[in-house]
Design an enzyme around this catalytic site. Structure first.
Site, PDB file in Angstrom:
ATOM      1  CG  HIS A  17     -10.402  14.611   1.605  1.00  0.00           C
ATOM      2  ND1 HIS A  17     -10.518  13.244   1.671  1.00  0.00           N
ATOM      3  CD2 HIS A  17     -10.361  14.922   0.275  1.00  0.00           C
ATOM      4  CE1 HIS A  17     -10.559  12.746   0.438  1.00  0.00           C
ATOM      5  NE2 HIS A  17     -10.459  13.743  -0.422  1.00  0.00           N
ATOM      6  N   GLY A  21      -7.678   9.803  -3.541  1.00  0.00           N
ATOM      7  CA  GLY A  21      -6.771   8.685  -3.754  1.00  0.00           C
ATOM      8  C   GLY A  21      -5.794   8.432  -2.630  1.00  0.00           C
ATOM      9  CE  LYS A  25      -9.983   6.212   1.529  1.00  0.00           C
ATOM     10  NZ  LYS A  25      -9.976   7.286   0.545  1.00  0.00           N
ATOM     11  CG  HIS A 135       5.759   6.747  10.243  1.00  0.00           C
ATOM     12  ND1 HIS A 135       6.595   5.716  10.589  1.00  0.00           N
ATOM     13  CD2 HIS A 135       4.637   6.171   9.721  1.00  0.00           C
ATOM     14  CE1 HIS A 135       6.012   4.565  10.290  1.00  0.00           C
ATOM     15  NE2 HIS A 135       4.823   4.815   9.771  1.00  0.00           N
ATOM     16  CG  HIS A 172       3.942   1.035   8.367  1.00  0.00           C
ATOM     17  ND1 HIS A 172       2.561   1.069   8.313  1.00  0.00           N
ATOM     18  CD2 HIS A 172       4.374   0.779   7.104  1.00  0.00           C
ATOM     19  CE1 HIS A 172       2.178   0.849   7.057  1.00  0.00           C
ATOM     20  NE2 HIS A 172       3.257   0.663   6.313  1.00  0.00           N
ATOM     21  CG  ASP A 259      -0.971  -0.165   9.693  1.00  0.00           C
ATOM     22  OD1 ASP A 259      -0.829  -0.596  10.855  1.00  0.00           O
ATOM     23  OD2 ASP A 259      -0.274   0.769   9.236  1.00  0.00           O
ATOM     24  NE  ARG A 265      -5.942   2.206  -0.597  1.00  0.00           N
ATOM     25  CZ  ARG A 265      -6.395   3.411  -0.859  1.00  0.00           C
ATOM     26  NH1 ARG A 265      -7.223   3.981  -0.015  1.00  0.00           N
ATOM     27  NH2 ARG A 265      -6.043   4.054  -1.953  1.00  0.00           N
TER      28      ARG A 265
END
Length: 428
Positions: A17, A21, A25, A135, A172, A259, A265
């Site tokens: 985890h 916020g 995940k 990345h 990305h 993504d 998101r």
């Protein structure tokens, strides 16, 4: 002829985890695996509990100081590492969390083992949805990524393969992988990504083409907001077809960051799960040994749908539109389907003229390549992995659903109106 597919899953990898916020995940991996199990897709694959990468393995790419820091730092002692935290870019986006090094070891080991099995012709396709953290740099963390499992896996593949093609469909730019192989023609990197308006990581325009021996072996496809299935396919298929024709790779690594889906998101594209999967299916159609990895993806219910669907494509198994009942069934409300409408009202800013201009520039760059550069392959060193094959599950037991302990942190998995992490703050 049916492909042999190896699938790597660590039952503990979904329990890590990043913190309350944080959009990354790891629990999405448990959700994906649950769907793979309940659809029965495991029956079509060789399922492995993966090897855990050592510090030595990670230092094949990363600096020893950086990996030693990752191994030593923890939430309990990080106050004593202030200088190192800054030096290695560990903090907000890349937080220190319990079990950080172990998490890196698990996802990296799976990519490494997948590469080794491809090298040894144990499988034709290897899948590690926990991997694809593109990345991470040699000396630092970046963009939720700590250890670059992709680079480490490719280094293993290069022991046997003269030319490895890396394809990245995350929203990305695959900057860490491009940077690692920027000066060589042994690896060609091709990244399709959002570029502009200070979008992370800010690299990946068409004019980043590689340098020295690697000049023209880095290929970037910079896209604008709102690209849809048809526009993406208009670029992806002809570009990849030309790249494979010119470069003649002997192995392909495909990073499947989810993504790039609509309603992600952190994303701003408009791909459907079918459109994303069509890219995977197209790469598979070349019948070249293939390492398939995960990556980004922050609307977790759709990440799980996407990677499950792509697993079905890789094993040539049609699966039902209705999701099978599982312990996570309620997360897929209200429709409980594999292919919900994920389109948004974001305008497609990629005109046909813009896409054709990109394609033309890319094709001109490809003409600068030496067709299939030849390399001198030296004696092959021993395999990096000497994992114990007794760790592999008994084929007769693969059908049983293990009762994994899956503790969930507060706010880890909300994905709707009551998401305390604001996961649904996407323009619809």
């Amino acid at each position: 002829m049916a492909k042999t597919v190896a699938y790597f899953y660590d039952p503990d990898v979904g329990n890590f985890h990043y913190g309350a916020g944080h959009p990354m995940k790891p629990h999405r991996l448990a959700l994906t695996h649950s769907l793979v199990l309940h659809y029965g897709l495991y029956k079509k694959m060789i399922v492995f509990k993966p090897y855990q990468a050592s510090q030595h393995d990670m230092c094949r790419f990363h600096s020893e100081d950086y990996i030693d820091f990752l191994q030593r730092v923890s939430p309990n002692n990080m106050q004593g590492f202030t200088k190192s935290l800054n030096a290695f870019n560990v903090g907000d986006d890349c937080p220190v969390f319990p079990g950080l090094f172990e998490f890196c070891s698990r996802y990296t080991g799976a990519s490494l083992q997948g590469a080794t099995q491809l090298n040894n012709k144990i499988c034709d396709i290897a899948i590690n949805w926990a991997g694809g953290l593109h990345h991470a740099k040699k000396f630092e963390a970046s963009g939720f990524c700590y250890v670059n499992d992709i680079v480490i896996g490719i280094l293993e593949l290069l022991k046997y393969h003269p030319r490895v093609l890396y394809i990245d469909i995350d929203i990305h730019h695959g900057d860490g992988v491009q940077e690692a192989f920027y000066l060589t023609d042994r690896v060609m990197t091709v990244s399709f990504h959002k570029y502009g308006n200070y979008f992370f990581p800010g690299t990946g325009d068409m004019y980043e083409v590689g340098a020295e021996s690697g000049r023209y072996y880095a290929l970037n496809v910079p896209l604008r907001d709102g690209i849809d299935d048809q526009s993406y396919k208009h670029l992806f298929q002809p570009v990849i077809n030309q790249v494979v024709d010119y470069y003649q790779p002997t192995c392909i690594v495909l990073q499947c960051g989810a993504d790039s889906l609509g309603r992600d998101r952190l994303g701003c594209f408009n791909l459907s799960i079918r459109g994303h999967g069509e890219c995977v299916e197209y790469v598979k159609s070349f019948n070249i040994p293939l390492l398939v990895l995960g990556g980004g993806g922050y609307t977790v219910r759709n990440v799980a749908r996407c990677w499950t669907y792509e697993t079905s494509l890789l094993v040539d198994e049609a699966i039902s539109e209705e999701l099978p009942y599982s312990e996570y069934f309620e997360y897929f409300a209200p429709d409980f389907t594999l292919h919900p409408d994920v389109s948004t009202r974001i305008e497609n800013q990629n005109s046909r003229q813009y896409l054709d201009q990109i394609r033309q520039t890319i094709f001109e760059n490809l003409k600068m390549l030496n067709h299939a550069p030849s390399v001198q392959i030296h004696d092959v060193p021993s395999d990096l992995l000497s994992y114990d094959r007794t760790d592999e599950p008994d084929p007769e037991e693969r059908g049983s659903e293990e009762n994994y302990s899956r503790p969930e942190a507060a706010n880890e998995f909300y994905d709707g109106d009551h998401d305390n992490d604001k996961e649904s703050d996407v323009e619809i």
